[in-house]
Design a protein around this motif. Structure first.
Motif, PDB file in Angstrom:
ATOM      1  N   ALA A 170      26.114   7.224 130.317  1.00 30.32           N
ATOM      2  CA  ALA A 170      27.308   7.378 129.481  1.00 30.32           C
ATOM      3  C   ALA A 170      28.403   6.426 129.932  1.00 30.32           C
ATOM      4  O   ALA A 170      29.086   5.798 129.110  1.00 30.32           O
ATOM      5  CB  ALA A 170      27.800   8.821 129.567  1.00 30.32           C
ATOM      6  N   TYR A 171      28.560   6.309 131.240  1.00 26.72           N
ATOM      7  CA  TYR A 171      29.597   5.431 131.776  1.00 26.72           C
ATOM      8  C   TYR A 171      29.375   3.991 131.348  1.00 26.72           C
ATOM      9  O   TYR A 171      30.294   3.314 130.865  1.00 26.72           O
ATOM     10  CB  TYR A 171      29.635   5.534 133.298  1.00 26.72           C
ATOM     11  CG  TYR A 171      30.624   4.599 133.922  1.00 26.72           C
ATOM     12  CD1 TYR A 171      30.206   3.389 134.500  1.00 26.72           C
ATOM     13  CD2 TYR A 171      31.990   4.878 133.909  1.00 26.72           C
ATOM     14  CE1 TYR A 171      31.125   2.513 135.049  1.00 26.72           C
ATOM     15  CE2 TYR A 171      32.910   4.008 134.458  1.00 26.72           C
ATOM     16  CZ  TYR A 171      32.470   2.822 135.035  1.00 26.72           C
ATOM     17  OH  TYR A 171      33.375   1.954 135.565  1.00 26.72           O
ATOM     18  N   TYR A 172      28.141   3.513 131.496  1.00 27.56           N
ATOM     19  CA  TYR A 172      27.871   2.116 131.164  1.00 27.56           C
ATOM     20  C   TYR A 172      27.887   1.878 129.658  1.00 27.56           C
ATOM     21  O   TYR A 172      28.251   0.799 129.187  1.00 27.56           O
ATOM     22  CB  TYR A 172      26.555   1.659 131.788  1.00 27.56           C
ATOM     23  CG  TYR A 172      26.636   1.554 133.295  1.00 27.56           C
ATOM     24  CD1 TYR A 172      25.822   2.336 134.111  1.00 27.56           C
ATOM     25  CD2 TYR A 172      27.549   0.697 133.905  1.00 27.56           C
ATOM     26  CE1 TYR A 172      25.905   2.254 135.496  1.00 27.56           C
ATOM     27  CE2 TYR A 172      27.641   0.611 135.289  1.00 27.56           C
ATOM     28  CZ  TYR A 172      26.821   1.400 136.076  1.00 27.56           C
ATOM     29  OH  TYR A 172      26.911   1.331 137.448  1.00 27.56           O
ATOM     30  N   LEU A 173      27.509   2.875 128.878  1.00 27.78           N
ATOM     31  CA  LEU A 173      27.624   2.734 127.423  1.00 27.78           C
ATOM     32  C   LEU A 173      29.074   2.452 127.051  1.00 27.78           C
ATOM     33  O   LEU A 173      29.368   1.589 126.214  1.00 27.78           O
ATOM     34  CB  LEU A 173      27.172   4.027 126.727  1.00 27.78           C
ATOM     35  CG  LEU A 173      25.752   4.082 126.182  1.00 27.78           C
ATOM     36  CD1 LEU A 173      25.498   5.443 125.542  1.00 27.78           C
ATOM     37  CD2 LEU A 173      25.514   2.978 125.149  1.00 27.78           C
ATOM     38  N   ALA A 174      29.962   3.210 127.692  1.00 26.96           N
ATOM     39  CA  ALA A 174      31.377   3.044 127.372  1.00 26.96           C
ATOM     40  C   ALA A 174      31.942   1.777 127.985  1.00 26.96           C
ATOM     41  O   ALA A 174      32.621   0.988 127.319  1.00 26.96           O
ATOM     42  CB  ALA A 174      32.150   4.266 127.854  1.00 26.96           C
ATOM     43  N   ARG A 175      31.639   1.569 129.240  1.00 22.71           N
ATOM     44  CA  ARG A 175      32.256   0.467 129.980  1.00 22.71           C
ATOM     45  C   ARG A 175      31.713  -0.888 129.592  1.00 22.71           C
ATOM     46  O   ARG A 175      32.457  -1.837 129.410  1.00 22.71           O
ATOM     47  CB  ARG A 175      31.976   0.727 131.468  1.00 22.71           C
ATOM     48  CG  ARG A 175      32.600  -0.250 132.400  1.00 22.71           C
ATOM     49  CD  ARG A 175      33.963   0.267 132.838  1.00 22.71           C
ATOM     50  NE  ARG A 175      34.361  -0.382 134.064  1.00 22.71           N
ATOM     51  CZ  ARG A 175      35.039  -1.531 134.097  1.00 22.71           C
ATOM     52  NH1 ARG A 175      35.375  -2.133 132.980  1.00 22.71           N
ATOM     53  NH2 ARG A 175      35.360  -2.053 135.247  1.00 22.71           N
ATOM     54  N   THR A 176      30.355  -0.988 129.543  1.00 23.32           N
ATOM     55  CA  THR A 176      29.730  -2.294 129.314  1.00 23.32           C
ATOM     56  C   THR A 176      29.578  -2.594 127.828  1.00 23.32           C
ATOM     57  O   THR A 176      29.712  -3.729 127.401  1.00 23.32           O
ATOM     58  CB  THR A 176      28.341  -2.323 129.969  1.00 23.32           C
ATOM     59  OG1 THR A 176      28.449  -1.898 131.317  1.00 23.32           O
ATOM     60  CG2 THR A 176      27.723  -3.703 129.904  1.00 23.32           C
ATOM     61  N   HIS A 177      29.285  -1.570 127.054  1.00 22.82           N
ATOM     62  CA  HIS A 177      28.975  -1.795 125.642  1.00 22.82           C
ATOM     63  C   HIS A 177      30.075  -1.334 124.712  1.00 22.82           C
ATOM     64  O   HIS A 177      29.961  -1.505 123.492  1.00 22.82           O
ATOM     65  CB  HIS A 177      27.663  -1.080 125.284  1.00 22.82           C
ATOM     66  CG  HIS A 177      26.494  -1.556 126.104  1.00 22.82           C
ATOM     67  ND1 HIS A 177      25.784  -2.686 125.780  1.00 22.82           N
ATOM     68  CD2 HIS A 177      25.935  -1.056 127.229  1.00 22.82           C
ATOM     69  CE1 HIS A 177      24.820  -2.865 126.686  1.00 22.82           C
ATOM     70  NE2 HIS A 177      24.892  -1.898 127.586  1.00 22.82           N
ATOM     71  N   GLY A 178      31.120  -0.747 125.271  1.00 21.23           N
ATOM     72  CA  GLY A 178      32.232  -0.329 124.416  1.00 21.23           C
ATOM     73  C   GLY A 178      31.899   0.809 123.469  1.00 21.23           C
ATOM     74  O   GLY A 178      32.619   1.066 122.515  1.00 21.23           O
ATOM     75  N   ILE A 179      30.799   1.502 123.743  1.00 19.09           N
ATOM     76  CA  ILE A 179      30.443   2.631 122.883  1.00 19.09           C
ATOM     77  C   ILE A 179      30.946   3.899 123.565  1.00 19.09           C
ATOM     78  O   ILE A 179      30.426   4.323 124.596  1.00 19.09           O
ATOM     79  CB  ILE A 179      28.923   2.696 122.678  1.00 19.09           C
ATOM     80  CG1 ILE A 179      28.435   1.403 122.030  1.00 19.09           C
ATOM     81  CG2 ILE A 179      28.543   3.916 121.833  1.00 19.09           C
ATOM     82  CD1 ILE A 179      26.928   1.291 121.927  1.00 19.09           C
ATOM     83  N   THR A 180      31.985   4.482 123.020  1.00 17.30           N
ATOM     84  CA  THR A 180      32.625   5.610 123.681  1.00 17.30           C
ATOM     85  C   THR A 180      32.435   6.935 122.958  1.00 17.30           C
ATOM     86  O   THR A 180      32.691   7.989 123.507  1.00 17.30           O
ATOM     87  CB  THR A 180      34.134   5.353 123.836  1.00 17.30           C
ATOM     88  OG1 THR A 180      34.679   5.154 122.521  1.00 17.30           O
ATOM     89  CG2 THR A 180      34.395   4.133 124.686  1.00 17.30           C
ATOM     90  N   ASN A 181      31.999   6.868 121.707  1.00 16.97           N
ATOM     91  CA  ASN A 181      31.779   8.101 120.949  1.00 16.97           C
ATOM     92  C   ASN A 181      30.423   8.675 121.362  1.00 16.97           C
ATOM     93  O   ASN A 181      29.443   8.630 120.623  1.00 16.97           O
ATOM     94  CB  ASN A 181      31.826   7.801 119.451  1.00 16.97           C
ATOM     95  CG  ASN A 181      31.750   9.082 118.633  1.00 16.97           C
ATOM     96  OD1 ASN A 181      31.987  10.177 119.136  1.00 16.97           O
ATOM     97  ND2 ASN A 181      31.408   8.943 117.359  1.00 16.97           N
ATOM     98  N   VAL A 182      30.400   9.176 122.574  1.00 19.76           N
ATOM     99  CA  VAL A 182      29.148   9.557 123.236  1.00 19.76           C
ATOM    100  C   VAL A 182      29.294  10.961 123.787  1.00 19.76           C
ATOM    101  O   VAL A 182      30.385  11.356 124.224  1.00 19.76           O
ATOM    102  CB  VAL A 182      28.849   8.582 124.411  1.00 19.76           C
ATOM    103  CG1 VAL A 182      27.641   9.047 125.208  1.00 19.76           C
ATOM    104  CG2 VAL A 182      28.648   7.160 123.898  1.00 19.76           C
ATOM    105  N   ALA A 183      28.230  11.728 123.771  1.00 20.07           N
ATOM    106  CA  ALA A 183      28.230  13.033 124.422  1.00 20.07           C
ATOM    107  C   ALA A 183      27.124  13.082 125.458  1.00 20.07           C
ATOM    108  O   ALA A 183      26.021  12.582 125.228  1.00 20.07           O
ATOM    109  CB  ALA A 183      28.016  14.137 123.400  1.00 20.07           C
ATOM    110  N   VAL A 184      27.437  13.697 126.604  1.00 17.64           N
ATOM    111  CA  VAL A 184      26.420  14.015 127.590  1.00 17.64           C
ATOM    112  C   VAL A 184      26.228  15.524 127.537  1.00 17.64           C
ATOM    113  O   VAL A 184      27.190  16.273 127.692  1.00 17.64           O
ATOM    114  CB  VAL A 184      26.862  13.601 129.012  1.00 17.64           C
ATOM    115  CG1 VAL A 184      25.831  14.062 130.038  1.00 17.64           C
ATOM    116  CG2 VAL A 184      27.075  12.098 129.094  1.00 17.64           C
TER     117      VAL A 184
END
Lengths: 86, 417, 958
Positions: free
Chosen positions: B49-63
């Motif tokens: 989740a962290y890398y999705l947001a940080r590296t790929h800018g995808i923040t609409n994510v749920a864990v």
């Protein structure tokens, strides 16, 4: 120390036994597709809960099928392999 | 409000009665849909989740975590970080994780306490020394640090090892990785959780996936104990329970779940300054920063989801430990526990799209998942973001079991499976 | 003096045997029967240690295993052990005890200043800092501050711990009133009973609480019951902790001895378990409740009655339940000025004689520097005191019940988690089950033991279960201690909640509450109750952490037992070991066997001796003990079909009396083992396999046999250890074997290479197989293992005239390498398939099924770049290549491995270095020169055929 039932020797310490794989994983002989062979060789159900497994009792060398629970570790039964082999 | 961590913030909050600290992660109500959903709130899932947001800018994510984050294997392992593996593909994978660990505290603004105190894998015969040479050479060729140690070298880093002439496991030498060591396992999970949450990721605890939503042959969401959630890309990182989820998704995995025990002694003053693994009894040990000896060994060889093992394995591990370090005979066992590990025939993880399109796997780490958390997260994030493999994850795809291109790292993991 | 020893009383001490020991260098007087703690209290030692993080002075809290503060390192006249609990360790003459975590000692710790900075180092502070420049800069300091006792690197073991296995009908854990009564019931019902208690003496709370049982004093009843049990042949163990219940109700016990012996581990398999493990008293939450002199009320009573120690002169007893009333009464009767502060306004018992009772009041803060000097009550009054005995309630010891997979139920009225739904095979009794009065206890014991009627009966004063919960409250003023050992306060719990660590497991890991050596016995419940209060949940909603073994720390030595040294993975030994030793053999471990590496004249270096053996072996004749070779017989009408399935090579065409070399594959196509198959007759084969693989080959044969063949079709018999195999190899081998006079026709026509015949030696059957691992003419002679000495002796005699040489394994390895003969696991790895070893015929030609067949046609098996077995040739005069060196390929600025050296030696027969290796596409690259890298150094070698010596194989018949 878990206790397992060898159908021939009775209840024995877990250290006398060796896991032999999921029961019912029949070997496909012949030139089967690669996926089918991989299924047999590698793919597993690995159930959480009641399981049916092949075990061998090292002391007597007999393979058998044991039914137990992979969460509670309760052992419900042990049976010899197939009638014609018993 | 103090959200950044530093010595200054500790000082400031110390004066303010600790009132200004904010939650390390938010606990929002789950939404009905996300851009990506990650099942599993352990180190791998949170790192993803962290890398999705940080590296790929995808923040609409749920864990989605069925219990409390970090409560599975991430909270139960023996905290070793290393990348002393054999195949170039493995070195690339664990090397990536190792490198990310080295910068992780600063990246996350969370002290994961990476202690690069080195690790020595011992050799107890000429034959083992030959295999060690093979491994060291492979590591050096594949670009990671490794040294072939002499017995004198081993004595220097682990002086209290059993060097008596009648030792059952005499030292012929060893494989040394200086950059290896330990890290604080809880901190890794919490650090990634905090980082991800700050970037907008929803961390939903007490949320168990009960089924997959499959439409048009693709996975399009999950049913959970806290409602339905849709997403076009779903990743699973649920060590120990991979087969349970895969069954819901309609496919099998080459995994057997086993209990892996670990234990700690009571805490004592510093006495062991490195990580030592002996393939003789199959035991390894390090000393935590709190002072406890953290001890690990082989699996309980009975498939289990019970998160507990039994005395025979524990006795074997401790007997082995005392043979390695007789001085530890004056210590007491303080606590024992176990996790559930995904054991795979070639002791290498499974990363890639599952047989159900839209559902991506990160599993099969066996006894060695903790050291790989930053890489697992990076690679699963890449898959979820792009739908394609990163170069490093390609060799670990599930299809290797069909092609036969296994990466048999049984020797690499030190403890044979 | 605050605390003192009374001039009479003390049921546990023997005043006729005074002892003295030292604590932090000062002498302490006591009596036999004292624990270190009771003697320290009697000597008015208030400060016994320093807390883990803040180095606050700490005093003795309790009288038992739940003790969080009084840990000491002991040495001197006793076995040195770090982290010993002073409350359970007997005091002994000459013992030297040192406080832990304090320098120079507990009274004057130089790190005490840390407490002044406590606000800057709350729970989990280390996650929020130490990142710049690097954690490594701070780690050594942090490590040095952590840890309690110290390991003595020069410590030697006093001997192995005993381990005992035991079966019984009923195991009763706890010999307090409930356990004793339950054990008695079970014994009277004819069951075989085992009763264990972790204290030095039985009786549990009856050792210090008044009770009248069937009209007699409780202590009498205890003694009589124990005597009755022992007389009935039942086992009663004290100083024995039941530390864990494992699957299938295996119970682990750790028994401490008081004579210097290591503890004994018991593994007990009872039919039924009765848990009577009692309950543990917990503190009350108020500011500075960690000051020395603040202790458990029950412990104060225990020290008074068992050790005649009066813990103070002006004592405040603060409580929320009835159990402290007896404490107050007894302390007053012993001469102390006692004030009893009960938070309950009504429903409590009357004030005991000589005690001032303040109802509906609670302590909010304690005052004092190095020990308590007074308290502040909620109504603003202050009371002076030199000791505060507190009881915040009792926490049933449910640990074992939960380990046995029991679930807990929260009882709000009792403010306790009690065992919930029953677990089959486990019954609970006494305080564990929620019983408070003795009558309740005896009722529960009867129920647990399945008895119809309760017995005995309490005939004296009975306590009631009334309690008013007194949990730490959110926002409570001051520093309210919850976990004494790990220095966790209520504010730390609030901080955890503030940062969203609200689950009970996060609370524990974030604050470290409950993670110390006492595993939270006095603190877990208060911590989770506070968390419940802060987050608006109920206590059961927060729940408890997982209960794990061991209940109290168990010596590692107990688990190791005798397993160590030679008894660990015991090595297997040759029948002729002593003879080899007498011949000067140097032994080494090979594949789990102890075998001669080489024989040597004194003064000759090993390397030289090995070269000599290998050279002479090819000149005359070599004798070699190959008894470790696996010999597994396959017998039956379908034996031929069976071996065809097991082997990669077709074996059913093998004629009786002949041998064939073959591979056994795993189902993934990898070569699992290699060896000779011998056919004795139509229905009888012998599978020979590598020494280190015998057990696994046997297991696999059995597995396939049971999976695919009936019992009447094939029978497998592992005869490996029945037979010794002695090998004669070399140009003069035939001459030597002839001289043995075995009754076998040794003419090459009758016994060609790869044939077997039967003969006799001194009446004993021998099998003579012409099989060669050296590449020279070779005879492997097998005889019953216990008859082998005579044969070996005869061989040695016959060899004298022929300049025979006895060779060890090292020389043999050179000989076989000269021929390119592989060793599985050395010249092969977990990916090597038969065609990588140059044997492709069966894969191409066989039509019937065999193990691993389908795997030989997978993508990876059929594409190029597979590592194949080759030889590596070097120029004359070059040193042997290092085994493990990798062949490298330089591609576009990068280097990658193309394989590695598997075996490498100097060949005396060839006079140069030889090597075997697994190299990518090696079989088609003979003649090519490659680079090899070893630890950064480079070498060059030329790829060649694996066989470097006598490629035509003429020497097999020479």
């Amino acid at each position: 120390m878990q206790l397992f039932n060898c159908p021939f020797c009775g209840p024995r310490d877990e250290t006398e036994f060796h896991f032999g794989g999921e029961a019912g994983n029949l070997r496909p002989d012949g030139d089967v597709p690669a996926e089918r062979w991989a299924d047999y060789l590698y793919m597993r159900h690995n159930p959480k809960g009641p399981v049916r497994e092949v075990w061998v009792h090292g002391n007597c060398g007999e393979f058998f099928v044991m039914e137990r629970d992979s969460v509670s570790h309760t052992v419900s039964g042990s049976t010899t392999l197939g009638g014609e082999h018993a | 409000m103090t959200s950044r961590y530093s010595a200054f913030s500790l000082f400031k909050e110390g004066l303010a009665g600790q009132k200004g600290w904010v939650p390390a992660w938010r606990s929002p109500e789950p939404k009905g849909s996300y851009d990506a959903i990650i099942i599993g709130g352990g180190g791998h899932g949170l790192a993803t989740a962290y890398y999705l947001a940080r590296t790929h800018g995808i923040t609409n994510v749920a864990v989605l975590e069925k219990g409390w984050i970090g409560g599975g294997n991430t909270g139960r392992n023996t905290t070793v970080v290393r990348s002393n593996y054999y195949y170039p593909e493995s070195v690339a994978l664990y090397g990536l994780a190792h490198k990310l660990y080295e910068g992780l505290s600063k990246e996350l603004n969370y002290n994961v306490m990476l202690s690069q105190r080195g690790m020595v894998t011992l050799c107890h015969s000429m034959n083992e020394l030959e295999i060690a040479a093979r491994t060291v050479n492979a590591m050096q060729i594949n670009g990671t640090d490794a040294e072939l140690y002499t017995p004198e070298d081993v004595r220097r880093v682990a002086p209290i090892y059993n060097f008596e002439p009648d030792a059952r496991f005499p030292v012929f030498g060893g494989v040394w990785q200086g950059r290896a060591g330990t890290a604080r396992h809880d901190a890794v999970a919490w650090g990634y959780a905090r980082g991800a949450s700050r970037l907008g990721v929803d961390i939903i605890q007490n949320c168990e996936v009960t089924d997959f939503i499959v439409e048009g042959g693709r996975c399009r969401g999950v049913q959970t104990t806290r409602g339905t959630m849709r997403a076009e890309r779903i990743g699973m990182a649920v060590a120990g329970h991979s087969s349970v989820l895969s069954a819901k998704a309609g496919f099998r995995l080459p995994i057997n779940s086993y209990a892996l025990q670990a234990c700690v002694s009571e805490p004592v003053k510093p006495i062991l300054d490195t990580v030592v693994l002996s393939p003789g009894p199959g035991v390894y040990v390090s000393q935590s920063d709190k002072g406890e000896m953290v001890i690990g060994g082989a699996l309980d060889r009975i498939p289990s989801y019970g998160q507990r093992g039994n005395l025979p394995t524990l006795e074997g591990v401790i007997a082995g430990l005392l043979e390695m370090f007789p001085a530890f005979g004056q210590l007491k066992l303080m606590r024992q526990w176990a996790g559930i590990v995904d054991v795979v025939p070639d002791s290498s993880p499974i990363i890639g799209e599952s047989p159900l399109p839209g559902l991506f796997l990160n599993c099969g780490w066996g006894t060695g998942g903790f050291k790989a958390i930053p890489a697992g997260g990076t690679l699963l994030a890449h898959l979820l973001a792009t739908g394609r493999h990163h170069d490093i994850s390609r060799p670990f795809d599930l299809d290797r079991f069909v092609t036969g291109r296994l990466l048999d790292e049984a020797a690499g993991s030190g403890i044979a499976h | 003096m605050v605390a003192s020893r009374l001039s009479s009383g003390g049921s546990a001490i023997d005043r006729s045997h005074p002892i003295s020991f030292s604590f932090d260098g000062r002498t302490v007087q006591g009596f036999e029967g004292d624990t270190i703690a009771s003697a320290l209290l009697a000597a008015d030692v208030a400060v016994v240690g320093r807390s883990f993080k803040y180095h606050r002075p700490r005093g003795i809290w309790g009288a038992g295993v739940e003790e969080p503060n009084a840990l000491v390192d002991v040495s001197g006249s006793v076995r040195a052990t770090p982290n010993t609990r002073a409350t359970t360790e007997p005091a002994r003459e000459g013992l030297a005890a040192r406080s832990v975590n304090a320098t120079p000692d507990a009274a004057a710790d130089r790190n005490a200043f840390i407490d002044r900075f406590s606000r800057f180092i709350p729970a989990a502070f280390y996650y929020k800092t130490f990142m710049w420049p690097d954690w490594h800069l701070f780690e050594p300091r942090i490590r040095a501050m952590a840890g309690l006792g110290a390991v003595d690197a020069s410590w030697t073991s006093p001997g192995a711990a005993d381990q005992v296995n035991r079966h019984c009908d009923v195991l009763v854990v706890g010999a307090g009133p409930a356990g004793l009564a339950a054990a008695r019931h079970a014994a009277q019902a004819g069951k075989k009973v085992m009763l264990v208690d972790d204290q030095i003496n039985p009786g549990g709370s009856l050792q210090h609480r008044v009770g009248e049982i069937d009209g007699r004093p409780a202590a009498e009843w205890v003694a009589a019951t124990v005597a009755e049990l022992k007389a009935g042949g039942h086992l009663v163990l004290t100083s024995t902790t039941a530390f864990g219940i494992y699957d299938h109700h295996l119970v682990g016990l750790n028994q401490r001895h008081h004579d210097g012996r290591p503890d004994t581990l018991w593994r007990v398999r009872p039919r039924h378990i009765v848990l009577a493990t009692g309950a543990i008293e917990r503190p009350l939450p108020f500011a500075n409740n960690d000051l020395p002199g603040i202790m458990s009320a029950d412990a104060a009573l225990s020290y008074l009655r068992r050790h005649a120690v009066l813990v103070g002169r002006r004592i405040i007893v603060a409580t929320n339940n009835d159990s402290a009333y007896e404490v107050a009464w007894a302390l007053a009767a012993a001469g102390a000025e006692v004030t009893l502060v009960d938070i309950r306004k009504d429903g409590q018992p009357a004030a005991p004689a000589g005690v001032k009772l303040l109802s509906g009041r609670s302590v909010v803060a304690a005052r004092g520097k190095m020990r308590v000097e007074g308290v502040l009550l909620d109504d603003g009054t202050t009371l002076g005191a030199d000791c505060v005995a507190i009881s915040g309630g009792w926490t049933p010891s449910v640990h074992l019940f939960c380990q046995g997979r029991g679930r807990l139920a929260w009882h709000e009225a009792r403010a306790a988690f009690l065992p919930g739904d029953p677990v089959e095979g486990i019954a609970v009794a006494g305080a564990l089950a929620g019983a408070v009065s003795l009558s309740d206890v005896f009722d529960s014991a009867a129920k647990a033991a399945g008895a119809d009627q309760a017995a005995p009966h309490s005939s004296g004063f009975e306590a009631t279960g009334g309690i008013q919960p007194a949990w730490p409250m959110p926002g409570q003023k001051g520093r309210v201690w919850i976990d004494y050992q790990n220095d966790v306060t209520a504010k730390d719990v609030e901080l955890a909640a503030r940062e969203n660590f609200i689950s009970v497991e996060h609370l524990k890991r974030y604050t470290t509450l409950g993670m110390a050596t006492d595993q939270g016995k006095t603190s877990n419940l208060a911590g989770l109750a506070l968390m419940a209060g802060i987050t608006g949940r109920s206590v059961p909603e927060v729940g408890t952490t997982t209960y794990r073994p061991p209940f109290t720390p168990v010596p590692l030595a107990s688990f190791a037992g005798l397993t160590g040294g030679e008894l660990m993975s015991p090595v297997r030994r040759l029948p002729l070991e002593n003879i080899h030793r007498s011949m000067g053999a140097t032994f080494q471990e090979y594949g789990g066997w102890l075998r001669p590496a080489h024989y040597g004249a004194k003064g000759v270096a090993a390397e030289q001796a090995i070269q000599d053996e290998a050279l002479r072996a090819r000149r005359s004749v070599a004798l070699f003990d190959g008894s470790t070779l696996g010999k597994i017989e396959v017998i039956g009408p379908q034996a031929a079909e069976f071996v065809d399935f097991i082997y990669y090579n077709t074996m059913s065409t093998l004629k009786p009396g002949r041998c064939r070399y073959g591979f056994m594959l795993s189902e993934n196509g990898v070569v699992f083992d290699d060896g000779i198959l011998v056919r004795l007759d139509e229905h009888r084969f012998i599978v020979s396999c590598s020494s280190s693989h015998v057990a696994s080959v046997h297991a696999r044969l059995e597995e396939w046999r049971q999976d695919r063949f009936g019992r009447d079709a094939v029978y497998i018999h592992n005869a490996t250890s029945d037979w010794a195999t002695l090998t004669v190899s070399g140009p003069r081998a035939k001459t030597l074997v002839t001289a043995l006079d075995l009754g076998v026709d040794l003419d090459d026509a009758a016994l060609p290479h790869m044939a077997i015949a039967e003969g006799r030696f001194e009446g004993e059957v021998v099998r003579v197989a012409r099989v060669s691992f050296t590449g020279d003419r070779s005879y492997e002679i097998s005889i019953r293992a216990d008859r082998s000495e005579a044969l070996w002796t005869r061989m040695q005699q016959a060899g004298k005239a022929l300049d025979a040489v006895t060779i060890g394994l090292e020389a043999l390895m050179i000989l076989r390498a000269e021929k390119g003969y592989i060793v599985i696991g050395k010249d092969t790895d977990g990916t090597t398939m038969p065609h990588d070893l140059g044997v492709d015929g069966p894969r191409q030609k066989r039509r019937n099924e065999f193990v691993g067949r389908r795997s030989l046609f997978t993508e990876v098996a059929t594409q190029g770049r597979r590592q194949q077995l080759v030889g590596l040739a070097m120029a004359d005069g070059e040193q042997p290549l290092p085994t493990g060196a990798h062949g490298i390929v330089r591609e576009g600025g990068k280097v990658r491995s193309q394989g590695f050296v598997t075996s490498s030696y100097f060949s005396p027969a060839l006079g140069r270095a030889i090597a075997l290796a697994l190299i990518e596409d090696g079989s088609t690259r003979h003649g090519e020169t490659i680079e090899l890298q070893h630890l950064g150094m480079l070498r060059r070698a030329t790829i060649a055929a694996p066989c470097a010596f006598d490629p035509s194989g003429d020497r097999l018949n020479a």
